[in-house]
Design a protein around this motif. Structure first.
Motif, PDB file in Angstrom:
ATOM      1  N   THR A  79       0.822  -1.213   0.000  1.00  0.00           N
ATOM      2  CA  THR A  79       0.000   0.000   0.000  1.00  0.00           C
ATOM      3  C   THR A  79       0.853   1.258   0.000  1.00  0.00           C
ATOM      4  OG1 THR A  79      -1.630  -1.221   1.321  1.00  0.00           O
ATOM      5  CG2 THR A  79      -1.895   1.172   1.202  1.00  0.00           C
ATOM      6  N   HIS A  80       0.527   2.194  -0.904  1.00  0.00           N
ATOM      7  CA  HIS A  80       1.194   3.499  -0.925  1.00  0.00           C
ATOM      8  C   HIS A  80       0.515   4.423   0.088  1.00  0.00           C
ATOM      9  CE1 HIS A  80       3.794   2.595  -4.201  1.00  0.00           C
ATOM     10  NE2 HIS A  80       2.897   2.662  -5.158  1.00  0.00           N
ATOM     11  N   PHE A  81       0.806   4.238   1.366  1.00  0.00           N
ATOM     12  CA  PHE A  81       0.165   5.066   2.387  1.00  0.00           C
ATOM     13  C   PHE A  81       0.485   6.550   2.185  1.00  0.00           C
ATOM     14  CE2 PHE A  81       0.135   1.033   4.918  1.00  0.00           C
ATOM     15  CZ  PHE A  81      -1.221   0.986   5.153  1.00  0.00           C
ATOM     16  N   ASP A  82       1.659   6.858   1.649  1.00  0.00           N
ATOM     17  CA  ASP A  82       2.031   8.260   1.449  1.00  0.00           C
ATOM     18  C   ASP A  82       1.088   8.949   0.463  1.00  0.00           C
ATOM     19  OD1 ASP A  82       3.280   6.573  -0.597  1.00  0.00           O
ATOM     20  OD2 ASP A  82       4.214   8.414  -1.300  1.00  0.00           O
TER      21      ASP A  82
ATOM     22  N   LYS B   1      -2.598  12.837   0.823  1.00  0.00           N
ATOM     23  CA  LYS B   1      -3.134  14.027   0.155  1.00  0.00           C
ATOM     24  C   LYS B   1      -4.659  14.036   0.148  1.00  0.00           C
ATOM     25  CE  LYS B   1      -2.616  11.996  -4.471  1.00  0.00           C
ATOM     26  NZ  LYS B   1      -1.887  12.063  -5.755  1.00  0.00           N
ATOM     27  N   TYR B   2      -5.260  12.830   0.126  1.00  0.00           N
ATOM     28  CA  TYR B   2      -6.724  12.760   0.112  1.00  0.00           C
ATOM     29  C   TYR B   2      -7.318  13.094   1.476  1.00  0.00           C
ATOM     30  CZ  TYR B   2      -6.333  10.663  -4.485  1.00  0.00           C
ATOM     31  OH  TYR B   2      -6.069  10.457  -5.818  1.00  0.00           O
ATOM     32  N   TYR B   3      -6.486  13.020   2.514  1.00  0.00           N
ATOM     33  CA  TYR B   3      -6.942  13.345   3.868  1.00  0.00           C
ATOM     34  C   TYR B   3      -6.320  14.643   4.380  1.00  0.00           C
ATOM     35  CZ  TYR B   3      -8.699   8.586   3.686  1.00  0.00           C
ATOM     36  OH  TYR B   3      -9.370   7.441   3.306  1.00  0.00           O
ATOM     37  N   LYS B   4      -5.703  15.413   3.412  1.00  0.00           N
ATOM     38  CA  LYS B   4      -5.095  16.715   3.727  1.00  0.00           C
ATOM     39  C   LYS B   4      -4.045  16.586   4.840  1.00  0.00           C
ATOM     40  CE  LYS B   4      -9.010  19.494   2.158  1.00  0.00           C
ATOM     41  NZ  LYS B   4      -9.705  18.412   1.452  1.00  0.00           N
ATOM     42  N   LEU B   5      -3.206  15.552   4.709  1.00  0.00           N
ATOM     43  CA  LEU B   5      -2.174  15.302   5.711  1.00  0.00           C
ATOM     44  C   LEU B   5      -0.793  15.153   5.065  1.00  0.00           C
ATOM     45  CD1 LEU B   5      -4.114  12.701   7.912  1.00  0.00           C
ATOM     46  CD2 LEU B   5      -3.458  15.002   8.607  1.00  0.00           C
ATOM     47  N   THR B   6      -0.575  15.832   3.946  1.00  0.00           N
ATOM     48  CA  THR B   6       0.702  15.689   3.241  1.00  0.00           C
ATOM     49  C   THR B   6       1.894  16.135   4.100  1.00  0.00           C
ATOM     50  OG1 THR B   6       0.239  17.821   2.196  1.00  0.00           O
ATOM     51  CG2 THR B   6      -0.218  15.856   0.903  1.00  0.00           C
ATOM     52  N   TRP B   7       1.643  16.969   5.087  1.00  0.00           N
ATOM     53  CA  TRP B   7       2.727  17.419   5.969  1.00  0.00           C
ATOM     54  C   TRP B   7       3.339  16.250   6.744  1.00  0.00           C
ATOM     55  CZ3 TRP B   7       1.830  16.581  11.191  1.00  0.00           C
ATOM     56  CH2 TRP B   7       0.499  16.349  11.550  1.00  0.00           C
ATOM     57  N   LEU B   8       2.647  15.103   6.783  1.00  0.00           N
ATOM     58  CA  LEU B   8       3.170  13.932   7.478  1.00  0.00           C
ATOM     59  C   LEU B   8       4.055  13.065   6.580  1.00  0.00           C
ATOM     60  CD1 LEU B   8       0.078  12.630   9.500  1.00  0.00           C
ATOM     61  CD2 LEU B   8       2.241  13.431  10.444  1.00  0.00           C
ATOM     62  N   SER B   9       4.146  13.413   5.300  1.00  0.00           N
ATOM     63  CA  SER B   9       4.804  12.542   4.329  1.00  0.00           C
ATOM     64  C   SER B   9       6.255  12.218   4.681  1.00  0.00           C
ATOM     65  CB  SER B   9       4.732  13.175   2.936  1.00  0.00           C
ATOM     66  OG  SER B   9       5.238  12.291   1.980  1.00  0.00           O
ATOM     67  N   SER B  10       7.057  13.230   5.014  1.00  0.00           N
ATOM     68  CA  SER B  10       8.477  12.977   5.298  1.00  0.00           C
ATOM     69  C   SER B  10       8.637  12.103   6.543  1.00  0.00           C
ATOM     70  CB  SER B  10       9.242  14.292   5.469  1.00  0.00           C
ATOM     71  OG  SER B  10       8.717  15.038   6.548  1.00  0.00           O
ATOM     72  N   LEU B  11       7.777  12.311   7.531  1.00  0.00           N
ATOM     73  CA  LEU B  11       7.814  11.499   8.750  1.00  0.00           C
ATOM     74  C   LEU B  11       7.443  10.046   8.428  1.00  0.00           C
ATOM     75  CD1 LEU B  11       8.169  11.565  11.853  1.00  0.00           C
ATOM     76  CD2 LEU B  11       5.711  12.003  12.026  1.00  0.00           C
TER      77      LEU B  11
ATOM     78  N   MET C 204       8.905   4.304   7.349  1.00  0.00           N
ATOM     79  CA  MET C 204       8.863   3.173   6.424  1.00  0.00           C
ATOM     80  C   MET C 204      10.267   2.652   6.128  1.00  0.00           C
ATOM     81  SD  MET C 204       5.727   2.344   5.726  1.00  0.00           S
ATOM     82  CE  MET C 204       5.507   1.621   4.110  1.00  0.00           C
ATOM     83  N   LYS C 205      11.225   3.547   5.971  1.00  0.00           N
ATOM     84  CA  LYS C 205      12.606   3.110   5.710  1.00  0.00           C
ATOM     85  C   LYS C 205      13.184   2.409   6.943  1.00  0.00           C
ATOM     86  CE  LYS C 205      15.491   5.141   3.052  1.00  0.00           C
ATOM     87  NZ  LYS C 205      16.456   6.077   2.445  1.00  0.00           N
ATOM     88  N   TRP C 206      12.930   2.949   8.118  1.00  0.00           N
ATOM     89  CA  TRP C 206      13.388   2.301   9.352  1.00  0.00           C
ATOM     90  C   TRP C 206      12.751   0.923   9.499  1.00  0.00           C
ATOM     91  CZ3 TRP C 206      10.190   0.824  13.410  1.00  0.00           C
ATOM     92  CH2 TRP C 206      10.846   0.297  14.530  1.00  0.00           C
ATOM     93  N   PHE C 207      11.436   0.847   9.267  1.00  0.00           N
ATOM     94  CA  PHE C 207      10.690  -0.408   9.432  1.00  0.00           C
ATOM     95  C   PHE C 207      11.239  -1.497   8.513  1.00  0.00           C
ATOM     96  CE2 PHE C 207       7.321  -3.365   8.335  1.00  0.00           C
ATOM     97  CZ  PHE C 207       6.748  -3.670   9.566  1.00  0.00           C
TER      98      PHE C 207
END
Length: 384
Positions: free
Chosen positions: A116-119, A123-133, A138-141
């Motif tokens: 799943t592309h959670f990132d 944008k559909y939930y107006k939460l793009t500011w969370l993308s980098s976090l 995801m990389k750590w996981f």
């Protein structure tokens, strides 16, 4: 071979991940592979053999995935008792974290699958500011895994651009006996009293990230001369069900069926003249392959895994993402050109016949064996 599978979603939940994992466990049974599944509690208290369930609540952005609450020690003990050769982590939520913890403590090799592309959902939930976090998480996981299985080359490239390694393609197949042009039998017309000449079908989860707003525009802005000839059938369920219902309830040429499965779904695909799927967030697009297997050309967006399934102008058409006018033009062209539509349907079926679940799952099992062998060899060298 013994496999421990950790996932935050499983059948009968309504999503592609749950259905794929159920098919995988069915195939492992067929091949005599022992497995145990670690999942949040399932709907209606459904219990499967070899399954451990844990108290949970719906995940915020994807209610079908549930956030489990469990004692890590209990999971560690159950994994230890089973003594798997490999741990497969299918989702990056709490069950995935429990699986990583147990595998690390017990020294068991791990693989993951990315579904799943959670990132892109943000944008559909107006939460793009969370993308980098999200990407940092995801990389750590995914750092501990010997292999990360992705469903398409498009997804592989997407993750490689973001610094992911050890990626391997685990594609998706289709049941060509179930999804078959021969299932066409007037089922939709009789059940929903459809009189229009053409049936246009959407199948999938009803949620914002499927770009439902583009679908609404396609339905609403279809020219009048085509509007009277078309009946829209939307099959699916999800958090946007009521919103979709509000959009179609006053339209005489649109029907919302709710979730369809099995023979009902197969008949719907086979009876449709075109499959219309504007989603841009698919890592693969199982429903598109099911439509092709049913001999129904698919019209999809030029983004995501669906672009690797549909051959433009051969098994369907690829339109510009979010461009409802391009979708409208394409639909009209194919409805006018019946010969081209039929030719596409034949090509779609021919392509789908080569996408066997059995060969795809056997390929995955071979990759499991490769990781297990590599791990055993490493342990032998350490003890030499």
């Amino acid at each position: 071979m013994r496999i421990a599978l950790f996932s935050d979603t499983f059948y009968p939940q309504v999503n592609g991940v749950a259905r794929t994992l159920k098919r995988l466990t069915d195939h492992m049974e067929k091949r005599g592979i022992e497995y145990e599944i670690f999942v949040p509690e399932l709907e209606d208290g459904i219990m499967y053999p070899n399954t451990h369930q844990f108290t949970s609540f719906p995940f915020l952005f994807y209610p079908e995935c549930r956030t489990a609450i469990a004692n890590p020690y209990n999971i560690l003990k159950r994994v230890s008792d089973f003594s798997p050769d490999l741990v497969h982590i299918a989702t990056p939520l709490t069950m995935g974290l429990y699986g990583i913890h147990a595998a690390k403590r017990l020294g068991i090799p791990m693989v993951a699958s990315y579904h799943t592309h959670f990132d892109q959902y943000l944008k559909y939930y107006k939460l793009t500011w969370l993308s980098s976090l999200l990407w940092r998480y995801m990389k750590w996981f995914h750092t501990p895994f010997e292999k990360i299985f992705v469903p398409s080359s498009d997804t592989k490239e997407y993750l490689e651009e973001r610094g992911f390694h050890n990626l391997s393609i685990w594609s998706r197949g289709v049941d060509c006996c179930l999804f078959n042009p021969e299932k066409k039998n007037q089922y939709l017309r009789n059940r929903y009293q459809i009189k229009e000449r053409y049936i246009l079908l959407y199948v999938g989860r009803l949620s914002l990230e499927k770009d439902l707003h583009t679908l609404y525009k396609i339905i609403e802005e279809m020219p009048a001369e085509f509007q009277k000839e078309i009946h829209w059938v939307i099959a699916g369920d999800g958090p946007s069900y009521k919103e979709v219902l509000d959009h179609v309830k006053d339209k005489k040429n649109a029907t919302l069926t709710g979730y369809l499965d099995g023979e009902e779904l197969a008949k719907a695909y086979a009876e449709a003249d075109l499959f219309v799927f504007p989603s841009t967030t698919e890592t693969f697009g199982n429903v598109v392959l099911e439509a092709l297997a049913s001999g129904t050309p698919a019209i999809v967006a030029d983004s995501g895994g669906v672009t690797r399934i549909v051959q433009n102008n051969a098994t369907g058409m690829i339109c510009r993402a979010h461009d409802h006018e391009h979708f409208l033009e394409t639909i009209q062209q194919l409805l006018i050109d019946e010969m081209k539509r039929e030719k596409m349907g034949h090509s779609a079926r021919t392509y789908a016949l080569k996408q066997s679940w059995e060969s795809i799952f056997d390929g995955l099992i071979e990759e499991y064996k490769e990781v297990i062998f590599k791990n055993k060899k490493k342990k032998m060298l350490l003890h030499a």
